[in-house]
Design an enzyme around this catalytic site. Structure first.
Site, mmCIF file in Angstrom:
data_model
loop_
_atom_site.group_PDB
_atom_site.id
_atom_site.type_symbol
_atom_site.label_atom_id
_atom_site.label_comp_id
_atom_site.label_asym_id
_atom_site.label_seq_id
_atom_site.Cartn_x
_atom_site.Cartn_y
_atom_site.Cartn_z
ATOM 1 N N GLU A 70 5.431 -8.081 11.853
ATOM 2 C CA GLU A 70 4.861 -7.796 10.531
ATOM 3 C C GLU A 70 5.978 -7.437 9.527
ATOM 4 O O GLU A 70 5.932 -7.832 8.378
ATOM 5 C CB GLU A 70 3.858 -6.646 10.669
ATOM 6 C CG GLU A 70 2.996 -6.401 9.456
ATOM 7 C CD GLU A 70 1.990 -5.269 9.690
ATOM 8 O OE1 GLU A 70 2.014 -4.652 10.778
ATOM 9 O OE2 GLU A 70 1.184 -5.003 8.775
ATOM 10 N N ASP B 41 0.767 -1.238 0.000
ATOM 11 C CA ASP B 41 0.000 0.000 0.000
ATOM 12 C C ASP B 41 0.799 1.290 0.000
ATOM 13 O O ASP B 41 0.510 2.214 -0.728
ATOM 14 C CB ASP B 41 -0.906 0.047 1.230
ATOM 15 C CG ASP B 41 -1.487 -1.301 1.577
ATOM 16 O OD1 ASP B 41 -1.168 -2.281 0.877
ATOM 17 O OD2 ASP B 41 -2.265 -1.379 2.531
HETATM 18 C C1 2M8 Z 1 -1.860 -3.995 4.946
HETATM 19 O O1 2M8 Z 1 -2.973 -3.366 4.330
HETATM 20 C C2 2M8 Z 1 -4.113 -2.914 5.081
HETATM 21 C C3 2M8 Z 1 -5.164 -2.445 4.075
HETATM 22 O O2 2M8 Z 1 -5.562 -3.521 3.283
HETATM 23 C C4 2M8 Z 1 -3.821 -1.773 6.027
HETATM 24 O O3 2M8 Z 1 -2.773 -1.131 5.905
HETATM 25 O O4 2M8 Z 1 -4.656 -1.497 6.898
HETATM 26 C C5 2M8 Z 1 -0.938 -4.500 3.807
HETATM 27 O O5 2M8 Z 1 0.324 -4.870 4.311
HETATM 28 C C6 2M8 Z 1 -1.611 -5.649 3.059
HETATM 29 O O6 2M8 Z 1 -0.739 -6.215 2.107
HETATM 30 C C7 2M8 Z 1 -2.092 -6.719 4.036
HETATM 31 O O7 2M8 Z 1 -2.840 -7.682 3.329
HETATM 32 C C8 2M8 Z 1 -2.936 -6.143 5.185
HETATM 33 C C9 2M8 Z 1 -3.251 -7.165 6.269
HETATM 34 O O8 2M8 Z 1 -2.091 -7.846 6.670
HETATM 35 O O9 2M8 Z 1 -2.256 -5.048 5.797
#
Ligand code: 2M8
Length: 446
Positions: free
Chosen positions: A412, A176
């Site tokens: 993460e 993102d």
């Molecule tokens: C992150 O994305 C979410 C939005 O979808 C966020 O930032 O709130 C990213 O790292 C994405 O690749 C990942 O799937 C998600 C959940 O781990 O977090």
């Protein structure tokens, strides 16, 4: 602090993380920050679980598919009805999937998608299964939905009619906050009064130094809201949106997963030819529209501006997952992985592979997708390098993954120099993919 742990101890600890994050039908990425089911997280999680828990691995993918829309899209978030509505922003009241005839039953979801690893994950669940008969029945159940998913990506998302699947939002990229989107986001003007009022929940649950900036978040919210206002109509949004991008991660995973579909077709008694043809079409289109012969690199293409986004990000390495990638392209990626932009000097502490160019002014060792090492992109590179016979570099990447988790736990993401862990703790795809690394190494000692 984590003491040095043996592979068996690490495996047990990783399984504990996954079981802790299990919510009865799927696995959340991490409690607190991500309390729902995420699409590509579930694909990684199913792969990790498949080695010892076939039941939950299958359930992970089947629960996601049960929220598939009539148009074939697999939503990027499936909301967990058991958590408070404001546990995550944007929640179900923002997306309002239930108001759309095309959205699945009563399950609340987002309207975006994420990179298509799912068919490859389903095939790996089958290959690693303890109960082969049940695994074949599972493949028969998921194959039609996965076929609709691929058709959606290859048709509704072929925004320019060039054989490449487009993303319509940075959240769809999986990476993102990558600087790769900066140029395209700069072209997104938010008209006065067009931004809905919102409150960031991520800043309450995570360190703001790790997360996207407010300016980026405003654009994320504006683009998502615009898509929803158009009823998630892809033809209209592809024609109007300032953010329409075709890139090497989504399309390379589409190739890998199409080849998986071809293998599954043979297993379930269907014709593999259309899946092989889809893989070849996407491969040829990537070569034509995303390969920059001067830099010997794949880049994303901003379809609105009609130009390549020449950013040195980890996205460029993802085509390695295509087992039939041209030799010249694979060689370009390998030399990049060995160069100083993505490989710190061997004599100092460092971990592979940073998500952004180490030598760039925009590199940030701890901010979300702007430099840290992520275990999922490492895993994709590791599997890709193995496929292209680059076992020494592959081993180096796998060693980095294990060393990071031994040093800092199932975080993460990680600092590529110190190995410090950031973002959520007890993060599911980190745990799942560490299981895959250990189990695959055991299964194919080399
Ligand atoms: C992150 O994305 C979410 C939005 O979808 C966020 O930032 O709130 C990213 O790292 C994405 O690749 C990942 O799937 C998600 C959940 O781990 O977090």
């Amino acid at each position: 602090m984590n003491r040095a742990r043996s592979d068996s101890e690490l495996l047990a600890a990783a399984r504990e993380v996954l079981d802790e994050n299990w919510i009865g039908r799927s696995t959340i990425p991490a409690s607190g920050l991500y309390p729902h089911q995420w699409s590509w997280d579930s694909a990684f999680i199913a792969i990790g679980r498949s080695w010892a828990d076939q039941g939950r691995a299958q359930a992970e993918l089947e629960s996601l598919l049960s929220a598939q829309w009539d148009d074939g899209r697999i939503p990027h978030i499936v909301f967990n009805p058991d958590v408070l509505p404001d546990a995550y922003f944007p929640g179900s009241s923002f997306w309002r999937s239930g108001e759309l005839a095309r959205a699945a039953g009563t399950t609340e979801t987002s309207g975006l998608v994420q990179p298509p690893l799912h068919a490859q994950a389903a095939l790996e669940v089958y290959r690693n299964a303890q109960d082969r008969i049940e695994a074949l029945a599972f493949l028969r159940r998921v194959y039609p939905g996965l076929g609709r998913w691929h058709r959606y990506l290859l048709e509704a998302r072929d925004a320019a009619g060039i054989g490449l699947s487009a993303i319509l939002h940075p959240w769809e990229s999986g990476l993102d906050n990558s600087p790769a989107w900066e140029d395209a986001l700069a072209g997104v003007d938010i008209p006065d009064g067009a931004l809905p009022l919102y409150e960031r929940r991520d800043l309450v649950r995570a360190n703001p130094a790790d997360r996207p900036s407010d300016a980026a978040y405003d654009r994320f919210v504006y683009l998502a809201d615009a898509y929803r206002r158009l009823g998630y109509d892809d033809a209209r949004i592809c024609a109007m949106s300032p953010f329409v991008i075709v890139g090497p991660l989504v399309n390379a995973l589409l190739i890998w997963s199409s080849l998986a579909m071809a293998e599954m077709a043979v297993l379930v008694g269907d014709d593999p030819t259309p899946h092989r043809r889809a893989a070849s079409t996407v491969r040829a289109a990537m070569s034509k529209h995303l390969w920059d012969a001067g830099h010997r690199r794949f880049y994303s293409r901003n379809l609105r501006a009609g130009a390549l986004l020449r950013e040195a990000s980890i996205l460029s390495f993802m085509p390695l997952v295509d087992p039939q990638l041209r030799k010249e392209h694979a060689q370009g990626i390998v030399s990049d992985l060995e160069a100083s932009s993505f490989h710190a000097p061997e004599d100092a502490e460092h971990y592979l592979v940073p998500s952004y160019d180490l030598t760039s002014a925009q590199f940030d060792p701890r901010r979300y997708w702007r430099g840290p090492v992520w275990i999922n992109t490492d895993w994709l590179i590791w599997r890709g390098l193995e496929q292209h016979g680059q076992s020494a570099l592959a081993q180096h990447v796998a060693d980095s993954m294990l060393a990071l988790v031994r040093k800092s736990g199932f975080r993460e993401y990680f600092d590529p120099f110190s190995g410090a862990g950031y973002g959520a703790d007890r993060f599911s795809w980190t745990a799942a993919l560490i299981i895959d690394v250990i189990e695959r190494r055991r299964a194919t000692p080399g």
